[in-house]
Enzyme design. Structure first.
Site, PDB file in Angstrom:
ATOM      1  N   GLU A  47      10.534  -4.516   8.196  1.00 16.83           N
ATOM      2  CA  GLU A  47       9.119  -4.744   8.256  1.00 16.83           C
ATOM      3  C   GLU A  47       8.935  -6.156   8.386  1.00 16.83           C
ATOM      4  O   GLU A  47       9.611  -6.984   7.443  1.00 16.83           O
ATOM      5  CB  GLU A  47       8.724  -4.114   7.397  1.00 16.83           C
ATOM      6  CG  GLU A  47       7.114  -4.267   7.034  1.00 16.83           C
ATOM      7  CD  GLU A  47       6.394  -4.076   5.831  1.00 16.83           C
ATOM      8  OE1 GLU A  47       7.010  -3.958   4.650  1.00 16.83           O
ATOM      9  OE2 GLU A  47       5.215  -3.432   5.828  1.00 16.83           O
ATOM     10  N   ASN A 107       0.208  -4.126  11.403  1.00 15.22           N
ATOM     11  CA  ASN A 107       1.571  -4.248  10.854  1.00 15.22           C
ATOM     12  C   ASN A 107       2.320  -3.238  11.870  1.00 15.22           C
ATOM     13  O   ASN A 107       2.297  -2.049  11.708  1.00 15.22           O
ATOM     14  CB  ASN A 107       1.722  -3.861   9.537  1.00 15.22           C
ATOM     15  CG  ASN A 107       2.899  -3.980   8.941  1.00 15.22           C
ATOM     16  OD1 ASN A 107       4.026  -4.021   9.491  1.00 15.22           O
ATOM     17  ND2 ASN A 107       2.988  -4.154   7.634  1.00 15.22           N
ATOM     18  N   LYS A 124       1.565   0.422  11.481  1.00 19.58           N
ATOM     19  CA  LYS A 124       1.392   1.152  10.120  1.00 19.58           C
ATOM     20  C   LYS A 124       0.419   1.744   9.890  1.00 19.58           C
ATOM     21  O   LYS A 124      -1.027   1.146   9.906  1.00 19.58           O
ATOM     22  CB  LYS A 124       1.811   0.165   9.293  1.00 19.58           C
ATOM     23  CG  LYS A 124       2.106   0.417   7.663  1.00 19.58           C
ATOM     24  CD  LYS A 124       2.648  -0.837   6.778  1.00 19.58           C
ATOM     25  CE  LYS A 124       2.935  -0.466   5.659  1.00 19.58           C
ATOM     26  NZ  LYS A 124       3.472  -1.580   4.754  1.00 19.58           N
ATOM     27  N   GLU A 143      -2.084  -6.393   2.218  1.00 13.92           N
ATOM     28  CA  GLU A 143      -2.035  -5.753   3.539  1.00 13.92           C
ATOM     29  C   GLU A 143      -3.371  -5.230   4.234  1.00 13.92           C
ATOM     30  O   GLU A 143      -3.619  -5.299   4.997  1.00 13.92           O
ATOM     31  CB  GLU A 143      -0.882  -4.793   3.600  1.00 13.92           C
ATOM     32  CG  GLU A 143       0.240  -5.225   3.359  1.00 13.92           C
ATOM     33  CD  GLU A 143       1.259  -4.053   3.824  1.00 13.92           C
ATOM     34  OE1 GLU A 143       1.193  -3.389   4.992  1.00 13.92           O
ATOM     35  OE2 GLU A 143       2.139  -3.867   2.819  1.00 13.92           O
ATOM     36  N   CYS A 173       7.536   0.855   5.991  1.00 13.53           N
ATOM     37  CA  CYS A 173       7.522   0.713   4.392  1.00 13.53           C
ATOM     38  C   CYS A 173       6.967   1.889   3.743  1.00 13.53           C
ATOM     39  O   CYS A 173       7.327   2.706   3.553  1.00 13.53           O
ATOM     40  CB  CYS A 173       7.157  -0.761   4.190  1.00 13.53           C
ATOM     41  SG  CYS A 173       7.429  -1.105   2.511  1.00 13.53           S
ATOM     42  N   ASN A 198       9.470  -3.987   2.972  1.00 16.94           N
ATOM     43  CA  ASN A 198       9.380  -5.075   1.889  1.00 16.94           C
ATOM     44  C   ASN A 198       8.805  -4.468   0.743  1.00 16.94           C
ATOM     45  O   ASN A 198       7.767  -4.678   0.543  1.00 16.94           O
ATOM     46  CB  ASN A 198       8.389  -6.215   2.599  1.00 16.94           C
ATOM     47  CG  ASN A 198       9.039  -7.244   3.668  1.00 16.94           C
ATOM     48  OD1 ASN A 198       9.383  -8.210   3.348  1.00 16.94           O
ATOM     49  ND2 ASN A 198       8.765  -6.631   4.927  1.00 16.94           N
TER      50      ASN A 198
HETATM   51  N1  CDV Z   1       5.268  -3.487   2.210  1.00 20.00           N
HETATM   52  C1  CDV Z   1       4.932  -2.286   1.844  1.00 20.00           C
HETATM   53  O1  CDV Z   1       4.436  -1.274   2.367  1.00 20.00           O
HETATM   54  N2  CDV Z   1       5.455  -2.356   0.404  1.00 20.00           N
HETATM   55  C2  CDV Z   1       4.985  -1.080  -0.706  1.00 20.00           C
HETATM   56  C3  CDV Z   1       4.880  -1.694  -1.931  1.00 20.00           C
HETATM   57  C4  CDV Z   1       3.630  -2.413  -2.037  1.00 20.00           C
HETATM   58  C5  CDV Z   1       4.734  -0.468  -3.079  1.00 20.00           C
HETATM   59  C6  CDV Z   1       6.199  -0.095  -0.453  1.00 20.00           C
HETATM   60  O2  CDV Z   1       5.808   1.011  -0.474  1.00 20.00           O
HETATM   61  O3  CDV Z   1       7.353  -0.501  -0.566  1.00 20.00           O
END
Ligand code: CDV
Length: 324
Positions: A47, A107, A124, A143, A173, A198
């Site tokens: 990501e 994103n 996203k 975000e 993510c 991430n």
């Molecule tokens: N970049 C993300 O979406 N990170 C989230 C963190 C903040 C919990 C994740 O679900 O990994």
């Protein structure tokens, strides 16, 4: 003929705030070259792969954050990646911050074929974090400030990859933690889910302690369960290591339709994981235990789409004894 796709997850070590896209792209090209040497036909990057994880940095005026976004793909800075894909005949998945011509910010992930054509785009949907600066937090996770909720749904497309037709889909993510997102893809017979992440090694909400190993477990559990319950392969690829004092946990994996982990990264740096994915393995789950047409009961799933937060159940009442 058996449909085997050799898939590489290209985990990236940290990218510091001061580092330009040229640094990230150079490292990504080197990983693609190694993926080619190992026979991969697809490379999956994390990501927001081109920059540091910038939503940890607050900007009062969002236009001051414009340098983190891509307005075109390829651009001068990302062109070497597209050139390498053409040279090595490799398709790739790229996570990046997108700013559209009308100024909207997402994103985003793109699946790009070796000729540079964008085959599929996903924006996203499950954006974690918050919109305004929160002083109580150890680290900001903005975000919701920097991105709109994706507007493309959860698309799946049947795409030719190295002579093999594959049903590809993407998550980004935090999406991986939501079974609804996986099921949207499963209902379109997805065979390969590509996702970058991430994820900080600590819970930054400061509402309680969460051990590092449990955070990794939750990531793997989510990806492996998503693959098993939707009879697909999943490639979960991290940005790892310490970015400006903030640690991301890595542990990228490839999982098969049985939910088994078939490859795992073991460093917090640039690292390639590779697995041969026999796409025909998706058929067993899809035609037996998760034969959706035979076994799903959507008439009982109203809360899934009709309700956002959870509600308290009614209090149990002892039966009134009519004889008394
Ligand atoms: N970049 C993300 O979406 N990170 C989230 C963190 C903040 C919990 C994740 O679900 O990994």
């Amino acid at each position: 003929m058996t449909r085997i796709l050799t898939v590489a997850g290209a985990q990236l070590g940290p990218i510091q705030k001061s580092e330009g896209r040229d640094v990230a792209v150079g490292r990504m090209v080197r990983l693609m070259e190694r993926a080619h040497q190992r026979g991969a036909q697809v490379v999956v990057y994390p990501e927001l792969a081109l920059t540091t994880f910038f939503p940890r940095w607050y900007e009062e005026d969002i236009s001051n954050a414009d340098n983190w976004y891509e307005t075109a793909l390829p651009s001068n800075e990302t062109a070497p990646l597209f050139e390498a894909a053409r040279k090595y005949n490799i398709a790739f998945h790229l996570g990046y911050a997108e700013k559209t011509p009308d100024g909207r910010r997402f994103n985003t992930a793109a699946f790009v074929d070796p000729s540079g054509e964008i085959v599929l785009k996903y924006r996203k949907i499950h954006l974690p974090g918050h919109k305004e600066y929160e002083p109580r937090r150890q680290v900001q996770h903005l975000e919701k400030r920097y991105f709109e909720v994706g507007d493309l749904g959860f698309p799946v497309v049947r795409a030719p990859v190295a002579g093999v037709d594959v049903n590809v889909g993407m998550l980004i993510c935090n999406d991986r933690r939501w079974p609804e997102a996986w099921r949207e893809l499963g209902l379109q017979q997805v065979e390969l889910v590509m996702l970058g992440y991430n994820t900080p090694s600590i819970n930054q909400d400061r509402k309680g302690f969460e051990a590092h190993h449990l955070r990794v477990l939750h990531s793997h559990l989510s990806i492996q369960a998503g693959c098993y319950q939707n009879a697909c392969f999943g490639v979960g690829v991290a940005k790892a290591g310490v970015e400006d004092d903030h640690e991301l946990f890595g542990h990228s994996i490839i999982a098969n339709p049985q939910g088994e982990m078939i490859a795992q990264a073991t460093t917090w740096d640039d690292e390639l994981i590779v697995a041969d994915c026999n796409l025909d393995q998706c058929a067993l789950g899809r035609s037996t235990i998760f034969n959706f047409a035979a076994h799903r009961r959507p008439e009982h799933y109203g809360r899934i789409t009709g309700q956002v937060g959870s509600v308290e159940p009614p209090r149990w009442q002892p039966p009134v004894n009519a004889a008394e």
